[in-house]
Design a protein around this motif. Sequence first.
Motif, mmCIF file in Angstrom:
data_model
loop_
_atom_site.group_PDB
_atom_site.id
_atom_site.type_symbol
_atom_site.label_atom_id
_atom_site.label_comp_id
_atom_site.label_asym_id
_atom_site.label_seq_id
_atom_site.Cartn_x
_atom_site.Cartn_y
_atom_site.Cartn_z
ATOM 1 N N TYR A 176 0.839 -1.196 0.000
ATOM 2 C CA TYR A 176 0.000 0.000 0.000
ATOM 3 C C TYR A 176 0.882 1.257 0.000
ATOM 4 O O TYR A 176 1.612 1.503 0.964
ATOM 5 N N ASN A 230 -3.584 6.218 4.733
ATOM 6 C CA ASN A 230 -4.601 5.705 5.648
ATOM 7 C C ASN A 230 -3.927 4.746 6.625
ATOM 8 O O ASN A 230 -3.209 3.837 6.200
ATOM 9 N N ARG A 238 -11.519 10.582 7.057
ATOM 10 C CA ARG A 238 -12.684 10.541 7.964
ATOM 11 C C ARG A 238 -12.303 11.069 9.354
ATOM 12 O O ARG A 238 -13.048 11.822 9.976
ATOM 13 N N GLU A 296 1.790 10.829 3.136
ATOM 14 C CA GLU A 296 1.772 10.178 1.824
ATOM 15 C C GLU A 296 2.505 11.077 0.844
ATOM 16 O O GLU A 296 3.207 10.627 -0.062
HETATM 17 N N1 EPU Z 1 -14.536 10.469 4.463
HETATM 18 C C1 EPU Z 1 -15.139 11.371 5.298
HETATM 19 N N2 EPU Z 1 -14.773 12.688 5.190
HETATM 20 C C2 EPU Z 1 -13.841 13.116 4.319
HETATM 21 C C3 EPU Z 1 -13.227 12.187 3.473
HETATM 22 C C4 EPU Z 1 -13.596 10.859 3.568
HETATM 23 O O1 EPU Z 1 -15.968 11.019 6.115
HETATM 24 O O2 EPU Z 1 -13.547 14.324 4.290
HETATM 25 C C5 EPU Z 1 -14.967 9.065 4.537
HETATM 26 C C6 EPU Z 1 -15.708 8.657 3.268
HETATM 27 O O3 EPU Z 1 -17.068 8.960 3.360
HETATM 28 C C7 EPU Z 1 -15.446 7.172 3.208
HETATM 29 C C8 EPU Z 1 -14.052 7.038 3.844
HETATM 30 O O4 EPU Z 1 -13.821 8.223 4.598
HETATM 31 O O5 EPU Z 1 -16.356 6.480 3.990
HETATM 32 C C9 EPU Z 1 -12.956 6.843 2.821
HETATM 33 O O6 EPU Z 1 -12.929 7.959 1.949
HETATM 34 P P1 EPU Z 1 -12.597 7.839 0.394
HETATM 35 O O7 EPU Z 1 -13.468 6.815 -0.242
HETATM 36 O O8 EPU Z 1 -12.579 9.208 -0.173
HETATM 37 O O9 EPU Z 1 -11.175 7.212 0.347
HETATM 38 P P2 EPU Z 1 -9.847 7.599 1.073
HETATM 39 O O10 EPU Z 1 -9.451 6.424 1.887
HETATM 40 O O11 EPU Z 1 -9.939 8.902 1.777
HETATM 41 C C10 EPU Z 1 -8.316 6.620 -0.772
HETATM 42 C C11 EPU Z 1 -7.001 7.041 -1.354
HETATM 43 C C12 EPU Z 1 -7.229 8.002 -2.494
HETATM 44 C C13 EPU Z 1 -8.102 7.355 -3.541
HETATM 45 C C14 EPU Z 1 -9.429 6.959 -2.891
HETATM 46 C C15 EPU Z 1 -10.349 6.221 -3.833
HETATM 47 C C16 EPU Z 1 -5.311 7.053 0.397
HETATM 48 C C17 EPU Z 1 -4.563 7.871 1.378
HETATM 49 N N3 EPU Z 1 -6.221 7.703 -0.330
HETATM 50 O O12 EPU Z 1 -8.872 7.783 -0.156
HETATM 51 O O13 EPU Z 1 -5.956 8.259 -3.077
HETATM 52 O O14 EPU Z 1 -8.330 8.236 -4.618
HETATM 53 O O15 EPU Z 1 -9.172 6.083 -1.772
HETATM 54 O O16 EPU Z 1 -9.931 4.907 -3.996
HETATM 55 O O17 EPU Z 1 -5.058 5.864 0.272
HETATM 56 C C18 EPU Z 1 -4.036 9.662 -3.049
HETATM 57 O O18 EPU Z 1 -3.385 8.624 -2.907
HETATM 58 O O19 EPU Z 1 -3.490 10.789 -3.103
HETATM 59 C C19 EPU Z 1 -5.478 9.562 -3.118
HETATM 60 C C20 EPU Z 1 -6.240 10.615 -3.234
#
Ligand code: EPU
Length: 302
Positions: A176, A230, A238, A296
Amino acid sequence: MHLKDPKIVAALPHLGVLLRQRTCLAELTSLGIGGTTDLLSITKYEAIAELLNLLDAQDVPHKFLGGGSNLLVGDGELPWVVLQLASPELDIVLEGNFAQVDAAADLGRTVTFCAKNDLGGMEGLIGVPGTVGGALRMNAGAYGMQIGSYVRQVKLYRAATRKMETLEGDQISFEYRHTSFAADDMMLAVKLELPSKPYREILKGIRICNEKRRASQPLGQKSAGCIFKNPPGASAGRMIDELGLKGLNVGGARVSDRHANFFVNSGKASAKDMLQLIADVRERVEKSFGVILEHEVVVWNA
Ligand code: EPU
């Protein structure tokens, strides 16, 4: 850093290197932050070893720049020069299910080019800015996929051995947002093996990912994507959101209102502003959740 040594400056054209003096890195990074330094654009991969020997002999520190989309660069006059691969005209060559891609190729263009030739698998990466080399180095991923799954071979320049090397996919570990490449390895090209899929079907997947991204991420704003990784089993975005930190700012650096793990440059943010905001948020998350968030984004601040 400004290259003044006449010996180096005179040698560069022979090494296929274009010198762009006093380049403002804010213009080459998606965050729009960063000071100035000389940029050396490399057109001949065979000459990389000689170029690095030349720089080392004159004690010129250097860094490798990819697409600048996951990078926070310090302010002011920078104490190192930057090397970047120039993109060759023909940067993707297909053969059956294999795509031979130059590290300097744009990631989004690679995904769509392969898709148009009925090669899928990388739909999730659509909308991820940057180069293929950058995606490879950090094993970029989104929506359940990561680029490492498709890597069969990587050509790179190993600063440690000062040689070009070709690694097979099973010699590299992809985790990851982490790979076994050394920090000073320079990605040159990659061979991907992609599953056959009709273009129309790939396009459907691409549209779904695009929609999800548009709905949850601040796409029109200057950012470096997610600032923190994450932590296992949790979401940094979140946690930051739950603490009510959306909109928190230091100078022009601001926690996005749309996605709390995106920190945007909402005006004239300096690296100092952004680093302070990152430190503040990290501290608050640690205090409330007992979790130390890991960057990251790559930081070049010295
Ligand atoms: N969430 C919130 N508030 C926020 C943001 C997210 O409550 O402000 C909640 C969402 O509702 C969801 C959970 O947190 O239930 C996860 O959020 P999201 O689906 O946006 O995914 P993420 O884990 O925040 C990861 C990657 C992103 C990638 C997305 C989609 C990491 C650090 N981030 O984000 O990658 O685009 O999944 O697969 O692994 C990047 O690497 O720069 C990046 C943007």
